[in-house]
Write an enzyme that holds these catalytic residues in place. Structure first.
Site, PDB file in Angstrom:
ATOM      1  N   GLY A   1       0.786  -1.228   0.000  1.00 62.36           N
ATOM      2  CA  GLY A   1       0.000   0.000   0.000  1.00 62.36           C
ATOM      3  C   GLY A   1       0.818   1.278   0.000  1.00 62.36           C
ATOM      4  O   GLY A   1       0.321   2.342   0.373  1.00 62.36           O
TER       5      GLY A   1
ATOM      6  N   LEU B   1      -4.730  -7.150  -6.613  1.00 61.02           N
ATOM      7  CA  LEU B   1      -4.323  -8.327  -7.383  1.00 61.02           C
ATOM      8  C   LEU B   1      -5.445  -9.183  -7.948  1.00 61.02           C
ATOM      9  O   LEU B   1      -5.192 -10.054  -8.761  1.00 61.02           O
ATOM     10  CB  LEU B   1      -3.403  -9.216  -6.526  1.00 61.02           C
ATOM     11  CG  LEU B   1      -2.070  -8.565  -6.153  1.00 61.02           C
ATOM     12  CD1 LEU B   1      -1.181  -9.558  -5.413  1.00 61.02           C
ATOM     13  CD2 LEU B   1      -1.347  -8.053  -7.390  1.00 61.02           C
TER      14      LEU B   1
ATOM     15  N   ASN C   1      -5.827   1.856 -13.053  1.00 67.08           N
ATOM     16  CA  ASN C   1      -4.847   0.938 -12.468  1.00 67.08           C
ATOM     17  C   ASN C   1      -3.428   1.424 -12.777  1.00 67.08           C
ATOM     18  O   ASN C   1      -3.198   2.091 -13.783  1.00 67.08           O
ATOM     19  CB  ASN C   1      -5.044  -0.455 -13.074  1.00 67.08           C
ATOM     20  CG  ASN C   1      -4.117  -1.489 -12.451  1.00 67.08           C
ATOM     21  OD1 ASN C   1      -3.902  -1.505 -11.247  1.00 67.08           O
ATOM     22  ND2 ASN C   1      -3.557  -2.343 -13.290  1.00 67.08           N
TER      23      ASN C   1
ATOM     24  N   HIS D   1       0.425  -0.216 -13.353  1.00 66.71           N
ATOM     25  CA  HIS D   1       1.124  -1.483 -13.578  1.00 66.71           C
ATOM     26  C   HIS D   1       2.624  -1.203 -13.706  1.00 66.71           C
ATOM     27  O   HIS D   1       3.024  -0.264 -14.399  1.00 66.71           O
ATOM     28  CB  HIS D   1       0.589  -2.150 -14.854  1.00 66.71           C
ATOM     29  CG  HIS D   1       1.192  -3.506 -15.071  1.00 66.71           C
ATOM     30  ND1 HIS D   1       0.712  -4.633 -14.439  1.00 66.71           N
ATOM     31  CD2 HIS D   1       2.257  -3.900 -15.808  1.00 66.71           C
ATOM     32  CE1 HIS D   1       1.463  -5.671 -14.790  1.00 66.71           C
ATOM     33  NE2 HIS D   1       2.399  -5.255 -15.621  1.00 66.71           N
TER      34      HIS D   1
ATOM     35  N   GLU E   1       6.484   5.519  -9.794  1.00 68.23           N
ATOM     36  CA  GLU E   1       5.066   5.481  -9.420  1.00 68.23           C
ATOM     37  C   GLU E   1       4.730   6.611  -8.463  1.00 68.23           C
ATOM     38  O   GLU E   1       3.717   7.295  -8.632  1.00 68.23           O
ATOM     39  CB  GLU E   1       4.727   4.131  -8.784  1.00 68.23           C
ATOM     40  CG  GLU E   1       4.864   3.000  -9.778  1.00 68.23           C
ATOM     41  CD  GLU E   1       4.485   1.644  -9.214  1.00 68.23           C
ATOM     42  OE1 GLU E   1       4.059   0.809 -10.008  1.00 68.23           O
ATOM     43  OE2 GLU E   1       4.628   1.423  -7.999  1.00 68.23           O
TER      44      GLU E   1
HETATM   45  C1  GRF Z   1       3.054  -1.336  -7.638  1.00 67.86           C
HETATM   46  O1  GRF Z   1       4.301  -1.610  -8.193  1.00 67.86           O
HETATM   47  C2  GRF Z   1       2.003  -1.251  -8.702  1.00 67.86           C
HETATM   48  O2  GRF Z   1       2.490  -0.867  -9.939  1.00 67.86           O
HETATM   49  C3  GRF Z   1       1.496  -2.652  -8.796  1.00 67.86           C
HETATM   50  O3  GRF Z   1       1.565  -3.163  -7.499  1.00 67.86           O
HETATM   51  C4  GRF Z   1       2.572  -2.486  -6.761  1.00 67.86           C
HETATM   52  C5  GRF Z   1       1.965  -2.024  -5.492  1.00 67.86           C
HETATM   53  O4  GRF Z   1       2.915  -1.564  -4.578  1.00 67.86           O
HETATM   54  N1  GRF Z   1       0.202  -2.714  -9.407  1.00 67.86           N
HETATM   55  P1  GRF Z   1       2.430  -0.889  -3.243  1.00 67.86           P
HETATM   56  O5  GRF Z   1       1.498  -1.872  -2.540  1.00 67.86           O
HETATM   57  O6  GRF Z   1       1.724   0.372  -3.592  1.00 67.86           O
HETATM   58  O7  GRF Z   1       3.657  -0.649  -2.433  1.00 67.86           O
END
Ligand code: GRF
Length: 185
Positions: free
Chosen positions: A12, A81, A97, A99, A169
Site C-alpha cells: 500500500g 491483485l 490501475n 502497472h 510510481e
Molecule cells: C506497484 O508496483 C504497482 O504498480 C502494482 O503493485 C505495486 C503495489 O505496490 N500494481 P504498493 O502496494 O503500492 O507498495
C-alpha cells in the site's frame, strides 16, 4: 471536494502516497478496499485514519453496493491483485490501475510484483517503466493514459528495478490521478 476510493492488496505504499499528497486537498479518500487480511495497507489505513474495508471473493456485490453509496468520482487500483468482475466494471464510470511495466509488455495473469521485474531482467530488456491505464475486463489491457520509462542499468536486479519503478510510481501516479479527476464530469 472530489471523492476517490482505493483498492489495494499489498504493502500500500502507492495508496499512502496518494493519501499523503492529496487527501483533503484535492480529493478525499473515502475508503480503502482490501482483499488480504495480512496486507501492509491495513496498518497504513489505520494510521492515516482512512476507513478500511476488508472483503472476500464472494462479497463483490456488497462492495458494489457500498461504493455506490460512497459515490466516488474515481476508483483507483493501487496494487490490487484480483481480477475485477464485469459487474463491477459496468457499474462504475472510470477505474484506473497502475502497472509496473511498459504494457503491453509484461502484463497479464501472474505478472505482478517482483515477477514482473524478474521477467524484464530475464528477457534482457533495455528499459522498463510504469503504465497507468483504464481498467476493462481483461487484465492490463484497458486504454493507456500514461507511461514513463527508465533504462535498465548494468547489473540490475529485480529488487533494484522494483525500487526504481516505485519511485516513478510515487512521482507520476498522483499527478495523473489529479488530471483524471479534473476531467471527470
Ligand atoms: C506497484 O508496483 C504497482 O504498480 C502494482 O503493485 C505495486 C503495489 O505496490 N500494481 P504498493 O502496494 O503500492 O507498495
Amino acid at each position: 471536494m472530489k471523492k476517490v476510493v482505493i483498492f489495494a492488496s499489498g504493502s500500500g505504499s502507492n495508496a499512502e502516497n496518494l493519501i499523503q499528497l492529496h487527501h483533503n486537498k484535492f480529493y478525499t479518500v473515502e475508503a480503502i478496499f482490501c482483499n488480504n487480511e495480512f496486507a501492509g495497507v491495513i496498518e497504513r489505513a489505520n494510521r492515516l485514519k482512512i476507513p478500511l474495508k476488508l472483503f472476500k471473493r464472494n462479497e463483490w456485490n456488497e462492495v458494489i453496493t457500498s461504493i455506490k453509496e460512497l459515490n466516488p468520482d474515481l476508483i483507483i487500483l493501487a496494487g490490487f491483485l484480483w481480477k475485477i468482475p464485469s459487474d463491477f466494471i459496468s457499474s462504475f464510470n472510470r477505474i484506473i490501475n497502475i502497472h509496473p511495466s511498459l504494457l503491453p509488455k509484461f502484463g497479464g495473469k501472474g505478472m505482478y510484483g517482483i515477477n514482473v521485474h524478474q521477467a524484464v531482467i530475464d528477457n534482457q530488456e533495455k528499459e522498463s517503466g510504469i503504465t497507468i491505464h483504464l481498467v476493462n475486463e481483461h487484465y492490463d489491457e484497458g486504454e493507456v493514459l500514461f507511461q514513463a520509462a527508465i533504462k535498465i542499468a548494468k547489473g540490475e536486479t529485480p529488487e533494484s528495478l522494483a525500487n526504481k519503478i516505485h519511485e516513478l510510481e510515487y512521482q507520476y501516479f498522483p499527478e495523473i490521478i489529479l488530471k483524471e479527476i479534473e476531467n471527470e464530469k
